[in-house]
Scaffold this motif. Structure first.
Motif, PDB file in Angstrom:
ATOM      1  N   MET A   1       0.790  -1.228   0.000  1.00  0.00           N
ATOM      2  CA  MET A   1       0.000   0.000   0.000  1.00  0.00           C
ATOM      3  C   MET A   1       0.827   1.285   0.000  1.00  0.00           C
ATOM      4  O   MET A   1       0.248   2.363  -0.048  1.00  0.00           O
ATOM      5  CB  MET A   1      -1.011   0.012   1.140  1.00  0.00           C
ATOM      6  CG  MET A   1      -0.461   0.201   2.513  1.00  0.00           C
ATOM      7  SD  MET A   1      -1.716   0.509   3.798  1.00  0.00           S
ATOM      8  CE  MET A   1      -2.943  -0.713   3.502  1.00  0.00           C
TER       9      MET A   1
ATOM     10  N   GLU B   1      -0.176   4.081  -2.458  1.00  0.00           N
ATOM     11  CA  GLU B   1      -1.628   4.085  -2.647  1.00  0.00           C
ATOM     12  C   GLU B   1      -2.308   5.065  -1.696  1.00  0.00           C
ATOM     13  O   GLU B   1      -3.409   5.531  -1.954  1.00  0.00           O
ATOM     14  CB  GLU B   1      -2.216   2.697  -2.394  1.00  0.00           C
ATOM     15  CG  GLU B   1      -1.799   1.665  -3.405  1.00  0.00           C
ATOM     16  CD  GLU B   1      -2.319   0.280  -3.081  1.00  0.00           C
ATOM     17  OE1 GLU B   1      -2.173  -0.587  -3.938  1.00  0.00           O
ATOM     18  OE2 GLU B   1      -2.864   0.048  -1.976  1.00  0.00           O
ATOM     19  N   ARG B   2      -1.627   5.343  -0.584  1.00  0.00           N
ATOM     20  CA  ARG B   2      -2.157   6.252   0.429  1.00  0.00           C
ATOM     21  C   ARG B   2      -1.108   7.317   0.723  1.00  0.00           C
ATOM     22  O   ARG B   2       0.076   7.022   0.766  1.00  0.00           O
ATOM     23  CB  ARG B   2      -2.449   5.500   1.733  1.00  0.00           C
ATOM     24  CG  ARG B   2      -3.560   4.502   1.619  1.00  0.00           C
ATOM     25  CD  ARG B   2      -3.663   3.667   2.901  1.00  0.00           C
ATOM     26  NE  ARG B   2      -4.754   2.741   2.758  1.00  0.00           N
ATOM     27  CZ  ARG B   2      -5.981   2.978   3.166  1.00  0.00           C
ATOM     28  NH1 ARG B   2      -6.269   4.097   3.778  1.00  0.00           N
ATOM     29  NH2 ARG B   2      -6.937   2.092   2.986  1.00  0.00           N
ATOM     30  N   GLU B   3      -1.564   8.520   0.972  1.00  0.00           N
ATOM     31  CA  GLU B   3      -0.647   9.586   1.349  1.00  0.00           C
ATOM     32  C   GLU B   3      -0.008   9.282   2.693  1.00  0.00           C
ATOM     33  O   GLU B   3       1.168   9.540   2.907  1.00  0.00           O
ATOM     34  CB  GLU B   3      -1.423  10.908   1.420  1.00  0.00           C
ATOM     35  CG  GLU B   3      -0.605  12.096   1.020  1.00  0.00           C
ATOM     36  CD  GLU B   3      -1.462  13.332   0.896  1.00  0.00           C
ATOM     37  OE1 GLU B   3      -1.358  14.192   1.796  1.00  0.00           O
ATOM     38  OE2 GLU B   3      -2.228  13.433  -0.080  1.00  0.00           O
TER      39      GLU B   3
ATOM     40  N   TYR C   1      -8.597  -2.445  -5.570  1.00  0.00           N
ATOM     41  CA  TYR C   1      -7.315  -2.633  -6.253  1.00  0.00           C
ATOM     42  C   TYR C   1      -7.481  -3.314  -7.604  1.00  0.00           C
ATOM     43  O   TYR C   1      -6.965  -2.850  -8.615  1.00  0.00           O
ATOM     44  CB  TYR C   1      -6.342  -3.420  -5.366  1.00  0.00           C
ATOM     45  CG  TYR C   1      -5.020  -3.696  -6.040  1.00  0.00           C
ATOM     46  CD1 TYR C   1      -4.042  -2.703  -6.091  1.00  0.00           C
ATOM     47  CD2 TYR C   1      -4.768  -4.914  -6.642  1.00  0.00           C
ATOM     48  CE1 TYR C   1      -2.840  -2.931  -6.726  1.00  0.00           C
ATOM     49  CE2 TYR C   1      -3.563  -5.152  -7.284  1.00  0.00           C
ATOM     50  CZ  TYR C   1      -2.602  -4.153  -7.324  1.00  0.00           C
ATOM     51  OH  TYR C   1      -1.414  -4.389  -7.950  1.00  0.00           O
TER      52      TYR C   1
ATOM     53  N   THR D   1      -8.263   3.490  -6.074  1.00  0.00           N
ATOM     54  CA  THR D   1      -7.509   3.514  -4.831  1.00  0.00           C
ATOM     55  C   THR D   1      -8.199   2.609  -3.811  1.00  0.00           C
ATOM     56  O   THR D   1      -9.380   2.813  -3.500  1.00  0.00           O
ATOM     57  CB  THR D   1      -7.407   4.954  -4.280  1.00  0.00           C
ATOM     58  OG1 THR D   1      -6.786   5.768  -5.275  1.00  0.00           O
ATOM     59  CG2 THR D   1      -6.608   4.987  -2.997  1.00  0.00           C
TER      60      THR D   1
END
Length: 116
Positions: free
Chosen positions: A54, A57-59, A94, A99
């Motif tokens: 991940m 995929e995430r800030e 996914y 996202t």
């Protein structure tokens, strides 16, 4: 456009998959990977280390600490980037190119509660 439905399986095949609710207690980047993070997950009577791709995929991957999610807990351990993964996180999106988000219970339940 929606993806095609996968081939049919029997209930006996489905019943082999052990899906449980766990609380994510720790998220750490995996040193030898620019994608993997290592989750420490509490399933009530046991803990598991589960690797998830991940990063990117995430800030902020720390935003999932303290959240409950669904995991497969009876997969054979798998070594990735020098670390062992002892299960699989269920996420949504996914495979469809969006996202991913966590698959979560609608309200808190005891860790280790089985799905299905």
């Amino acid at each position: 456009m929606s993806a095609a439905v996968k081939e049919l399986i029997g209930f006996d095949e489905l019943s082999k998959i052990d899906i449980r609710v766990g609380t994510i207690e720790l998220v750490e980047n995996v040193n030898k990977s620019n994608k993997l993070v290592k989750l420490q997950v509490n399933f009530g009577s046991f803990m598991r280390q589960i690797l998830v791709g991940m990063q990117g995929e995430r800030e902020n991957t720390q935003e999932i600490v303290g959240k409950q999610a669904l995991f497969i807990v009876n997969l054979a351990p798998k070594k990735m980037a020098g670390e062992i993964s002892e299960g699989m996180l269920f996420d949504i999106g996914y495979e469809d190119g969006i996202t991913p988000v966590l698959a979560q219970p609608e309200k808190p339940v005891p860790n280790g509660t089985r799905a299905g």
